[in-house]
Design a protein around this motif. Structure first.
Motif, PDB file in Angstrom:
ATOM      1  N   SER A  55      -5.414  10.877   0.824  1.00  0.00           N
ATOM      2  CA  SER A  55      -6.080   9.602   0.763  1.00  0.00           C
ATOM      3  C   SER A  55      -5.401   8.365   1.604  1.00  0.00           C
ATOM      4  O   SER A  55      -3.960   7.926   1.207  1.00  0.00           O
ATOM      5  N   ALA A  56      -6.273   8.521   2.318  1.00  0.00           N
ATOM      6  CA  ALA A  56      -5.881   7.701   3.431  1.00  0.00           C
ATOM      7  C   ALA A  56      -6.395   5.905   2.978  1.00  0.00           C
ATOM      8  O   ALA A  56      -7.488   5.371   2.835  1.00  0.00           O
ATOM      9  N   VAL A  57      -5.469   4.882   2.836  1.00  0.00           N
ATOM     10  CA  VAL A  57      -5.655   3.607   2.671  1.00  0.00           C
ATOM     11  C   VAL A  57      -5.725   2.958   3.884  1.00  0.00           C
ATOM     12  O   VAL A  57      -5.280   2.608   4.544  1.00  0.00           O
ATOM     13  N   VAL A  58      -6.599   2.137   3.783  1.00  0.00           N
ATOM     14  CA  VAL A  58      -7.236   1.218   5.265  1.00  0.00           C
ATOM     15  C   VAL A  58      -7.383  -0.459   4.650  1.00  0.00           C
ATOM     16  O   VAL A  58      -7.953  -0.454   3.720  1.00  0.00           O
ATOM     17  N   ALA A  59      -6.694  -1.434   4.867  1.00  0.00           N
ATOM     18  CA  ALA A  59      -6.240  -2.670   3.870  1.00  0.00           C
ATOM     19  C   ALA A  59      -7.025  -3.713   5.058  1.00  0.00           C
ATOM     20  O   ALA A  59      -6.765  -3.769   6.518  1.00  0.00           O
ATOM     21  N   GLY A  60      -8.032  -4.939   4.825  1.00  0.00           N
ATOM     22  CA  GLY A  60      -8.901  -5.961   5.416  1.00  0.00           C
ATOM     23  C   GLY A  60      -8.565  -6.666   4.469  1.00  0.00           C
ATOM     24  O   GLY A  60      -8.776  -6.786   3.396  1.00  0.00           O
ATOM     25  N   HIS A  61      -8.567  -7.926   5.435  1.00  0.00           N
ATOM     26  CA  HIS A  61      -8.706  -9.542   4.921  1.00  0.00           C
ATOM     27  C   HIS A  61     -10.089  -9.151   4.484  1.00  0.00           C
ATOM     28  O   HIS A  61     -11.639  -8.927   5.293  1.00  0.00           O
ATOM     29  N   VAL A  62     -11.131 -10.331   4.063  1.00  0.00           N
ATOM     30  CA  VAL A  62     -12.062 -10.338   3.051  1.00  0.00           C
ATOM     31  C   VAL A  62     -12.233 -11.709   3.735  1.00  0.00           C
ATOM     32  O   VAL A  62     -13.458 -11.828   4.594  1.00  0.00           O
ATOM     33  N   ASP A  63     -11.604 -12.457   3.757  1.00  0.00           N
ATOM     34  CA  ASP A  63     -11.231 -14.328   4.607  1.00  0.00           C
ATOM     35  C   ASP A  63     -10.140 -14.135   4.809  1.00  0.00           C
ATOM     36  O   ASP A  63      -8.847 -13.653   4.234  1.00  0.00           O
ATOM     37  N   THR A  64     -10.021 -15.862   5.903  1.00  0.00           N
ATOM     38  CA  THR A  64      -8.607 -15.676   5.627  1.00  0.00           C
ATOM     39  C   THR A  64      -8.642 -17.777   5.369  1.00  0.00           C
ATOM     40  O   THR A  64      -9.698 -18.008   6.060  1.00  0.00           O
ATOM     41  N   SER A  65      -7.492 -18.549   6.547  1.00  0.00           N
ATOM     42  CA  SER A  65      -7.597 -19.714   6.460  1.00  0.00           C
ATOM     43  C   SER A  65      -8.717 -20.549   8.315  1.00  0.00           C
ATOM     44  O   SER A  65      -9.188 -21.201   7.957  1.00  0.00           O
TER      45      SER A  65
ATOM     46  N   VAL B 137       0.327  -1.145   0.013  1.00  0.00           N
ATOM     47  CA  VAL B 137      -0.299  -0.178  -0.130  1.00  0.00           C
ATOM     48  C   VAL B 137       0.548   0.894  -0.174  1.00  0.00           C
ATOM     49  O   VAL B 137       2.147   1.264   0.644  1.00  0.00           O
ATOM     50  N   ASP B 138       0.476   2.405  -0.496  1.00  0.00           N
ATOM     51  CA  ASP B 138       1.399   3.056  -0.569  1.00  0.00           C
ATOM     52  C   ASP B 138       0.955   4.867  -0.582  1.00  0.00           C
ATOM     53  O   ASP B 138      -0.308   4.751  -1.894  1.00  0.00           O
ATOM     54  N   THR B 139       1.300   5.600   0.163  1.00  0.00           N
ATOM     55  CA  THR B 139       0.756   6.822   0.066  1.00  0.00           C
ATOM     56  C   THR B 139       1.352   7.901   1.029  1.00  0.00           C
ATOM     57  O   THR B 139       2.146   7.667   1.707  1.00  0.00           O
ATOM     58  N   GLY B 140       0.732   9.609   0.811  1.00  0.00           N
ATOM     59  CA  GLY B 140       2.038  10.493   1.235  1.00  0.00           C
ATOM     60  C   GLY B 140       1.328  12.010   2.061  1.00  0.00           C
ATOM     61  O   GLY B 140       0.106  11.959   1.030  1.00  0.00           O
ATOM     62  N   SER B 141       1.176  11.841   2.612  1.00  0.00           N
ATOM     63  CA  SER B 141       1.452  13.495   3.474  1.00  0.00           C
ATOM     64  C   SER B 141       1.678  14.159   4.137  1.00  0.00           C
ATOM     65  O   SER B 141       2.290  13.031   5.601  1.00  0.00           O
ATOM     66  N   ASP B 142       1.908  15.004   4.909  1.00  0.00           N
ATOM     67  CA  ASP B 142       2.784  15.388   6.321  1.00  0.00           C
ATOM     68  C   ASP B 142       1.349  16.431   6.789  1.00  0.00           C
ATOM     69  O   ASP B 142       0.348  16.147   6.456  1.00  0.00           O
TER      70      ASP B 142
ATOM     71  N   PRO C 246      -2.809 -12.659   9.524  1.00  0.00           N
ATOM     72  CA  PRO C 246      -4.079 -13.561   9.466  1.00  0.00           C
ATOM     73  C   PRO C 246      -4.696 -14.715  10.354  1.00  0.00           C
ATOM     74  O   PRO C 246      -5.809 -14.703   9.979  1.00  0.00           O
ATOM     75  N   ASP C 247      -4.346 -14.557  11.392  1.00  0.00           N
ATOM     76  CA  ASP C 247      -4.452 -15.302  12.909  1.00  0.00           C
ATOM     77  C   ASP C 247      -6.241 -14.430  13.031  1.00  0.00           C
ATOM     78  O   ASP C 247      -6.399 -14.939  14.169  1.00  0.00           O
ATOM     79  N   ASP C 248      -5.790 -13.118  12.977  1.00  0.00           N
ATOM     80  CA  ASP C 248      -7.290 -11.824  13.547  1.00  0.00           C
ATOM     81  C   ASP C 248      -7.908 -11.719  12.208  1.00  0.00           C
ATOM     82  O   ASP C 248      -7.936 -11.008  12.193  1.00  0.00           O
ATOM     83  N   LYS C 249      -9.248 -12.162  12.255  1.00  0.00           N
ATOM     84  CA  LYS C 249     -10.117 -11.812  11.698  1.00  0.00           C
ATOM     85  C   LYS C 249     -10.588 -10.721  11.801  1.00  0.00           C
ATOM     86  O   LYS C 249     -11.084  -9.922  10.897  1.00  0.00           O
ATOM     87  N   ASN C 250     -10.743  -9.858  12.928  1.00  0.00           N
ATOM     88  CA  ASN C 250     -11.107  -8.840  13.019  1.00  0.00           C
ATOM     89  C   ASN C 250     -10.540  -7.768  12.973  1.00  0.00           C
ATOM     90  O   ASN C 250     -10.296  -7.163  14.585  1.00  0.00           O
ATOM     91  N   LEU C 251      -9.620  -7.388  12.469  1.00  0.00           N
ATOM     92  CA  LEU C 251      -8.916  -5.961  12.412  1.00  0.00           C
ATOM     93  C   LEU C 251      -7.790  -5.709  11.002  1.00  0.00           C
ATOM     94  O   LEU C 251      -8.415  -6.610   9.888  1.00  0.00           O
ATOM     95  N   VAL C 252      -8.112  -4.205  11.251  1.00  0.00           N
ATOM     96  CA  VAL C 252      -7.906  -3.708   9.824  1.00  0.00           C
ATOM     97  C   VAL C 252      -6.364  -2.878   9.530  1.00  0.00           C
ATOM     98  O   VAL C 252      -5.959  -3.132  10.954  1.00  0.00           O
TER      99      VAL C 252
END
Length: 230
Positions: free
Chosen positions: A131-141, A31-36, A111-117
């Protein structure tokens, strides 16, 4: 739970980055963004990562200029996000900081925490200009994860980000779009913005067993509407 990778392998997003950017944006690896801190969006980009406005190698998949800014509200100062709430899809999750690997890719939330961004700790914080970027899993094992229902959000839905300075940044969803990972529009998603915006990103589409990856990315575009004390 959908059929997917071998146990323990994180499943998230993959998106192309420009030639100047070192290859791929993986949700479990980039992921990549930038701001001061004053909102001027001049924070140094991470080593070996793309500047947000850099298109793909040949423009393939680049949807053109960054989207026009929504009606502006004052951007906030820099403050770490602590919790993400999206009532419409029952998301109430803490944040973790994400750093870059030696290869210049963003590490994934565990990947072992399903409720974490996760958010890139050297980029724009939610509520800052840019543009702030937030990533999260759709599912895991282990099964469905925090962003399982992200694609169901609608324009006008609210996204709340609690911040370490005691404020809550309230974003309004502008659109929800799905992009093929091999034609990801870098400029549209990561382009510079004159106001405070948010991108929520996860995997989507068909799961390819051979590639052990989803073929698409789901991206939620939202803008800062207001803020209030937490």
């Amino acid at each position: 739970m959908t059929d997917g990778p071998a146990p323990g392998m994180p499943r998230l997003l993959r998106a192309g980055m420009g030639a100047a950017a070192v290859g791929l944006l993986l949700i479990y690896n980039s992921v990549d963004t930038g701001s001061d801190a004053d909102g001027s969006q001049d924070r140094a980009a991470p080593p070996a990562a793309a500047a947000p406005a850099v298109p793909g190698p040949s423009g393939a998949g680049d949807a053109g200029p960054a989207p026009a800014a929504a009606p502006q509200s004052p951007a906030l100062g820099r403050a770490k996000p602590t919790r993400l709430r999206i009532p419409q899809i029952a998301v109430d999750a803490p944040f973790t900081e994400l750093a870059l690997s030696p290869a210049g890719q963003l590490d994934a939330p565990p990947p072992d925490d399903k409720n974490l961004v996760g958010w890139y700790r050297d980029g724009v914080t939610p509520g800052e200009r840019g543009s702030a970027v937030v990533a999260g899993h759709v599912d895991t094992s282990k099964g469905p994860a925090v962003f399982l229902l992200l694609s169901l959000l609608l324009p006008g839905n609210k996204v709340e980000v609690s911040r370490a300075d005691g404020t809550v940044a309230v974003f309004t969803v502008d659109s929800v779009e799905t992009f093929a990972k091999d034609a990801f529009p870098d400029r549209k998603v990561y382009g510079r913005t004159p106001d405070a915006q948010l991108r929520l990103i996860t995997c989507g589409g068909t799961y390819d067993k051979k590639r052990r990856d989803y073929l698409d990315n789901v991206v939620v575009f939202a803008h800062l509407e207001s803020s209030h004390p937490g």
